[in-house]
Design an enzyme around this catalytic site. Sequence first.
Site, PDB file in Angstrom:
ATOM      1  N   GLU A  19      34.399  -8.435  15.488  1.00  0.00           N
ATOM      2  CA  GLU A  19      33.707  -8.314  14.199  1.00  0.00           C
ATOM      3  C   GLU A  19      34.689  -7.953  13.105  1.00  0.00           C
ATOM      4  O   GLU A  19      34.645  -8.512  12.001  1.00  0.00           O
ATOM      5  CB  GLU A  19      32.606  -7.255  14.294  1.00  0.00           C
ATOM      6  CG  GLU A  19      31.873  -6.990  12.988  1.00  0.00           C
ATOM      7  CD  GLU A  19      31.333  -5.578  12.883  1.00  0.00           C
ATOM      8  OE1 GLU A  19      31.567  -4.937  11.836  1.00  0.00           O
ATOM      9  OE2 GLU A  19      30.702  -5.114  13.854  1.00  0.00           O
ATOM     10  N   HIS A  20      35.604  -7.033  13.396  1.00  0.00           N
ATOM     11  CA  HIS A  20      36.625  -6.658  12.416  1.00  0.00           C
ATOM     12  C   HIS A  20      37.552  -7.837  12.113  1.00  0.00           C
ATOM     13  O   HIS A  20      37.918  -8.074  10.953  1.00  0.00           O
ATOM     14  CB  HIS A  20      37.453  -5.487  12.950  1.00  0.00           C
ATOM     15  CG  HIS A  20      36.772  -4.159  12.828  1.00  0.00           C
ATOM     16  ND1 HIS A  20      37.313  -3.106  12.127  1.00  0.00           N
ATOM     17  CD2 HIS A  20      35.582  -3.712  13.310  1.00  0.00           C
ATOM     18  CE1 HIS A  20      36.492  -2.071  12.183  1.00  0.00           C
ATOM     19  NE2 HIS A  20      35.436  -2.410  12.909  1.00  0.00           N
ATOM     20  N   GLU A  27      37.364   4.886  14.372  1.00  0.00           N
ATOM     21  CA  GLU A  27      35.894   4.907  14.353  1.00  0.00           C
ATOM     22  C   GLU A  27      35.363   5.663  15.554  1.00  0.00           C
ATOM     23  O   GLU A  27      34.442   6.479  15.446  1.00  0.00           O
ATOM     24  CB  GLU A  27      35.347   3.474  14.396  1.00  0.00           C
ATOM     25  CG  GLU A  27      35.307   2.751  13.090  1.00  0.00           C
ATOM     26  CD  GLU A  27      34.583   1.412  13.226  1.00  0.00           C
ATOM     27  OE1 GLU A  27      33.455   1.394  13.765  1.00  0.00           O
ATOM     28  OE2 GLU A  27      35.147   0.375  12.831  1.00  0.00           O
ATOM     29  N   HIS A  64      33.000  -5.689  19.081  1.00  0.00           N
ATOM     30  CA  HIS A  64      33.143  -4.946  17.833  1.00  0.00           C
ATOM     31  C   HIS A  64      34.510  -5.189  17.203  1.00  0.00           C
ATOM     32  O   HIS A  64      34.627  -5.331  15.971  1.00  0.00           O
ATOM     33  CB  HIS A  64      32.943  -3.454  18.106  1.00  0.00           C
ATOM     34  CG  HIS A  64      33.000  -2.603  16.880  1.00  0.00           C
ATOM     35  ND1 HIS A  64      32.165  -2.782  15.811  1.00  0.00           N
ATOM     36  CD2 HIS A  64      33.829  -1.580  16.541  1.00  0.00           C
ATOM     37  CE1 HIS A  64      32.451  -1.901  14.874  1.00  0.00           C
ATOM     38  NE2 HIS A  64      33.455  -1.164  15.283  1.00  0.00           N
TER      39      HIS A  64
END
Length: 471
Positions: free
Chosen positions: A83-84, A160, A80
């Site tokens: 992904e950023h 998040e 994840h």
Amino acid sequence: MRMKLIMGLVAVSTLVLAAVLFNSNESLDVESDEAVKSFVLSNGMKVLVIENHRAPVMVSQVWYKVGASYEHDGITGISHVLEHMMFKGTKKHPAGEFSDIIAANGGEENAFTGQDYTAYFQKIANDRLELCLEMEADRMRNVIFDEKEFLKEIEVVKEERRLRTDDKPTALTYERFNAVAYTNSPYRRPIVGWMEDLDTLTVDDAKQWYDTWYAPNNATLVVAGDVESEEVFRLAKKYFGHLAISKVPELKPRREAKQYGTQRLTVEVPAKIPYLIMGYKAPVLTTVEEQWEVYALEVLAGVLDGGSSARLSKNLVRGQQIANSASAGYGMSARHDTLFVLSAVPNDGVEIDVLEFALREEVNIIKTQLPDEQELDRVKAQVVAAQVYQQDSTFYQAMEVGMLDTIGLPWQIKDEYVDKILSVTAEQVQQVANKYLTDDRLTVAVLDPLPMESKEQAKSASTSQGVDHGR
């Protein structure tokens, strides 16, 4: 509607497979059906095209065969975080330019990480396809890993986690439920990562993950909409065909360890209401021995929770009035075994034990009494209706095909879904209930609320001590 092939997506009508020839010197494997055309570039990258000429728009998606289930302890969340980092730019397109260019051309773009995949997409006018492919090919191999940018994104991901999990009691309970329900399955790890691992991730971890998994031979391009398959292939070859491959690690088989009796856990955090989760280990399409069983499990989920007339809503919410809400969920598409999940929120004054007993009773009734044909007809009618509505979304047509391919299933399986569901019998529903919804496959999680003032006191103490809670 709880039944799904891919995140609520259902199949299109059964289609006839046919060979399609393409005039090219490229070394490729070509397959198609009436809805999907497939090309494989010489470097191993697969290209899937779904032509839909109803409107001059298209969706472009690049799927990588890597997600949280590929990670190991100590680096959870790295997929994840990467992904950023994919939006932090290359030499050709500096940080932020990718998004700015798509927006300037009237499009939308984003990405998502799952247990078994990471995907990037654009929704845009069909004459902007080449623009999307050029930029996606650039960042497949040329992302810049700047430590300052990495540290910023780590903080974004931590925030998040705080917003979506740590500060949401039901989400936190569900995360801990998964961590206990699975013994050695990689699905026990959260996609966002454990906070303790996020604290120690480095830019080198992200760069190594990128170099290992982000390569054309580990990716699938899916394009859907008002496009011509031959043109998509030409552009894919132009922009992706020259990219170097990686030596992708060969994954060891991951079979979940045998469970010995019911597992239980309690989560005690400040919250307003209790919450109950019950999960039974269940197979998926990639692991089941008898394929009909997963379709019967889908129907079983629909019998229990397929709208207001389904059993959980009718009996527990409106009938006995012991639950504020109750649901059942199961998904057949994954790389590893999954969970058939029942969950419920009790009404005021109702003990969790009473709610658990009631959910167990609903399961036991199906185990001993065949569902009636009217119930099955209702569930099957919902599947057919969903089939029609889903075809209005070009994005989800692409997503269905991309996800199936990425987890190792042939995309043609989507065409079997409706027929397989329609063929499920009451006896088969009862059989899978007796086989899989048993105590030696069960994990029970309970959210036991602490007073909400405990949460406010904790926040106050943290603030006074100068703890950084992110943005």
